[in-house]
Design an enzyme around this catalytic site. Sequence first.
Site, PDB file in Angstrom:
ATOM      1  N   ASP A  95       0.861  -1.182   0.000  1.00 40.09           N
ATOM      2  CA  ASP A  95       0.000   0.000   0.000  1.00 40.09           C
ATOM      3  C   ASP A  95       0.907   1.246   0.000  1.00 40.09           C
ATOM      4  OD1 ASP A  95      -2.166   1.686   0.006  1.00 40.09           O
ATOM      5  OD2 ASP A  95      -3.258   0.587   1.543  1.00 40.09           O
TER       6      ASP A  95
HETATM    7  C1  BGC Z   1      -5.098   3.066   0.142  1.00 33.88           C
HETATM    8  C2  BGC Z   1      -5.312   2.070  -0.957  1.00 33.88           C
HETATM    9  C3  BGC Z   1      -5.137   2.725  -2.300  1.00 33.88           C
HETATM   10  C4  BGC Z   1      -3.784   3.384  -2.347  1.00 33.88           C
HETATM   11  C5  BGC Z   1      -3.483   4.039  -3.684  1.00 33.88           C
HETATM   12  C6  BGC Z   1      -3.854   3.887  -0.035  1.00 33.88           C
HETATM   13  O1  BGC Z   1      -3.791   4.926   0.860  1.00 33.88           O
HETATM   14  O2  BGC Z   1      -5.076   2.390   1.375  1.00 33.88           O
HETATM   15  O3  BGC Z   1      -6.578   1.499  -0.841  1.00 33.88           O
HETATM   16  O4  BGC Z   1      -5.308   1.785  -3.308  1.00 33.88           O
HETATM   17  O5  BGC Z   1      -3.712   4.372  -1.345  1.00 33.88           O
HETATM   18  O6  BGC Z   1      -4.278   5.126  -3.921  1.00 33.88           O
END
Ligand code: BGC
Length: 725
Positions: free
Chosen positions: A250
Site C-alpha cells: 500500500d
Molecule cells: C489506500 C489504498 C489505495 C492506495 C493508492 C492507499 O492509501 O489504502 O486502498 O489503493 O492508497 O491510492
Amino acid sequence: MGKMTLDEKIGQLNLVVMGNAITGTVISKGVEDKMKRGEIGGIFGLYGTANVSKMQDLAVKQSRLHIPLIFGLDVIHGHRTIFPIPLGVSATWDMGLIQQSAKIAAKEATAEGLNWVFSPMVDIARDPRWGRISEGSGEDPWYGSKVAKAMVKGYQGNNLMDADAVMACVKHFALYGGAEAGREYNTVDMSLIKMYQDYLPPYKAAVDAGAGSFMSSFNTINGMPATVNKWLLTDLLRKQWGFKGFVVSDYTALNEVTNHGLGDLQTVSALALKAGLDMDMVGEGFLTTLKKSLKEGKVTPQEIDLACRRVLEAKYKLGLFKNPAKSINAEKEKQDVFTDDNRKFARQIAEHSFVLLKNQGETLPLKKSGTIALVGPLADNHSEMLGTWVIAGDPNKSVSVAEGIKNVVGENVKVLYAKGANITDDSLLSIRAFALTGPEVKDKRTPQEMIDEAVETAKKADVVVAVVGESANMSGESSSRADIDIPESQKELLKALSKTGKPLVIVLFNGRPLTLTWEDKHASAILDAWAPGTEAGNAIADVLFGNYNPAGKLTATFPRSVGQIPIYYSHKNTGRPFDGTGGAKFKSDYLDISNDPLYPFGYGLSYTTFSYSGVQLDKTNPAGNTTVKATVTVTNTGKYAGEEVVQLYISDPVASISRSVKELKGFQKISLQPGESKVVSFNITTADLKFYNDKLIYDWEPGQFVVQIGTNSANVQSAAVQWLK
Ligand code: BGC
C-alpha cells in the site's frame, strides 16, 4: 530478464504516483528521468489517453530495454460513471449487477489508458467506526467471497489480453478491517480460527477467481506488519492458496514498517522482499536500498529476480509486451466513457442498492401529486452524491435529489425546498471531513434561522422528505468516527421537523452503518441510499415514487449504540447467554441497552410484504456426502410487485469447538407479483457444514444442524437435521 541489469530489475519493483491520487505524505519525484533510466515499473494516478500515452512512450522508446509500464488507479465504484459505494453495491445481493458494475468500470478505465485497478476491497468489517467499511461488502465472509469473485471476474473478463479487461488488485491483504477500536491504520490482533473462518475467505475467493495482483495492508497482524509478513505473503497466499500474481505494497506502507518498529528502511525493505512483496508503492524503499542489501548479503539475486519476474509476468498477461499502447485509443476514449447506457446502469444499480429501513403506515411510496417539503443539506447537492474514493468521476455531472424528483414527477408534485442545516457545524468534523474536497460551503444564516425556514416549509406540505446524513468523505480512508450518529446540525433539523407532525421521510446518505435509534423512533420512513453515485437523484426519486420497489438488504449490522460495537450476526454464543428477560443478573448483556442491533444483517423492507412457510427438508437423517433439499414457500402478501432476498443460514449447535450461532450459506433473490407464491429451495451439502477446527483443519463434523431460512438473519423459519458421517 537475461538482458536486464540489477538496477533495471529493481526498477521494475518501483511504483510511482502521478496526478491526484495522493493518500500519503510522500509524493513521487523526478518520474520522467527515472523512467528513462528504467527505474519505474508502473505508474498510478494518471489516466486519459494523452497522459498515459506520453508516459508509455517515454518508457517504451527511451528506456534501454523498452519495457512497457503498467498503469493503475483506484477505480473503486466506477471510473467516470460512478456507481454506489461498494457497501451500497453489496446491498443489492445481485451478483450479476455487481459483476456488470466492474465490467463497465473496466471498459471506462481501459478507454482512458488504464490496465490495472486497485479493487476489489474485500476486507471484512464489523466495526462501523472504521470509515473504510464503505469500501467493502460488509461483515460476512461467505457473502464477501461471492462479491469478491464477481468483482474479479467483472474486471478481468475471460482474458486479460482483451482490450476491455483490467487486472484486479485485491486489497488490503490482510485483515485491515479488524483494526482495533475501528481506528484507521490501527493494530489487528486476531485468533487464527477467527482469521481463517471469518476474515480470510474473501481474499481466498479472489485468488480462486484468478485475481492478478494483491495489495498488502497497512496494519500489523499479531505483531508483524502485513507488508513484511512472510507467513502472509508467501506461506498462506502463495503456498497454501496457489496465488500466481504479484503483490504491491500500500501507499508508502513499506517505509511505515519503520514506524511499526522493525528497523530502518534498508532493513524493512529486505524483510519485505524476502517476505514476498514484489512492488513498492511510492516509498522507494526497494529502489534505494536493495542493491546495497544485495552487496551486504541481506537479500539474494534470486529474490530480486523472483519479484521482477512476477511484475513482468503481469505485463505479459495483460498483453503489454505485444502492444504497449493496448489501452491507448483516443476513439475509444470518446465513445466508451460516460455513455447513456452506463448512466442507465448506474441508475439501476443505485435503485437496487437502497435499503428501506422503516416504512410506517405505508408512508412510501409517495403519491405523484400534492406538495412535498424537500429539506436537508444533501437535498439539492451535487458534490456529495458520488461518495468516497472517486478520482475520475465528476460531481458536477451527478444528479441531485431535487433534480431527480423533477425528472421523475415533473410538475405533478409541488416541491418546496429548504436547506434546513449545514452538513455539520462541528468545527473539528468540518476540517477533517472536508480536508480533501475543500470546506463545506456554509449557509450564512444561523442554524436556528435555517431550521425555522425548514419548519415553515414543512407546515405547507403534505409530507417532508429530509435528505440528510454523512458527506462523501465522512467515510472512506482515514475517516474513522467515534460517534456514528447523523451530524448534530442535521439531527436538530430532524427533531424540529418531527415536531411539525407531518409525515417525515428520511433519505439517508451514509458510508457506514449509523446509530439511528432516534430516527427509527421518530421518522415515518427511512430509505438508506448510501452514496448512490452519478444517478443519485434519479434513482432516489424512482424509489420514493414507487417506480421501483426497494429490495436491498443490509450486509452490515446497524447497532443501536456505539457501545455495542463490534456487532455482527454470526457471533458466538456465551456460557451465559442473555435470553431477553429484563432484570436477569449474571448474563452476557448490558445494564443500559439490549444486545440486539437496531437493524440486523440481511434486513431490508419492501413496499410489499412477504410471508414465509415453515422449512421442509427432503431428508432429516442424511449420511455422508449427500444433498439435503430445504424448501420454503414465499408469498407476496402485499399490494405491490416486489423482490425478496431469501436467505439461508445454518447453525451447528454441537461441535468440537464453539461455533457461531449461525452462518449465511445461501440466498436467492426472487420477484413476486401481489398474491403470488414461489417455492424456493436450497441444496445443502457437507461443504456448507465445514469449518476450521482447533487444528485449522477445514471439515465438517456429524451431528445436528439447524437449517434456517428467512427474510433477514434475525427472522427465520427453521428445521433440524441429524447429519451422520
Ligand atoms: C489506500 C489504498 C489505495 C492506495 C493508492 C492507499 O492509501 O489504502 O486502498 O489503493 O492508497 O491510492
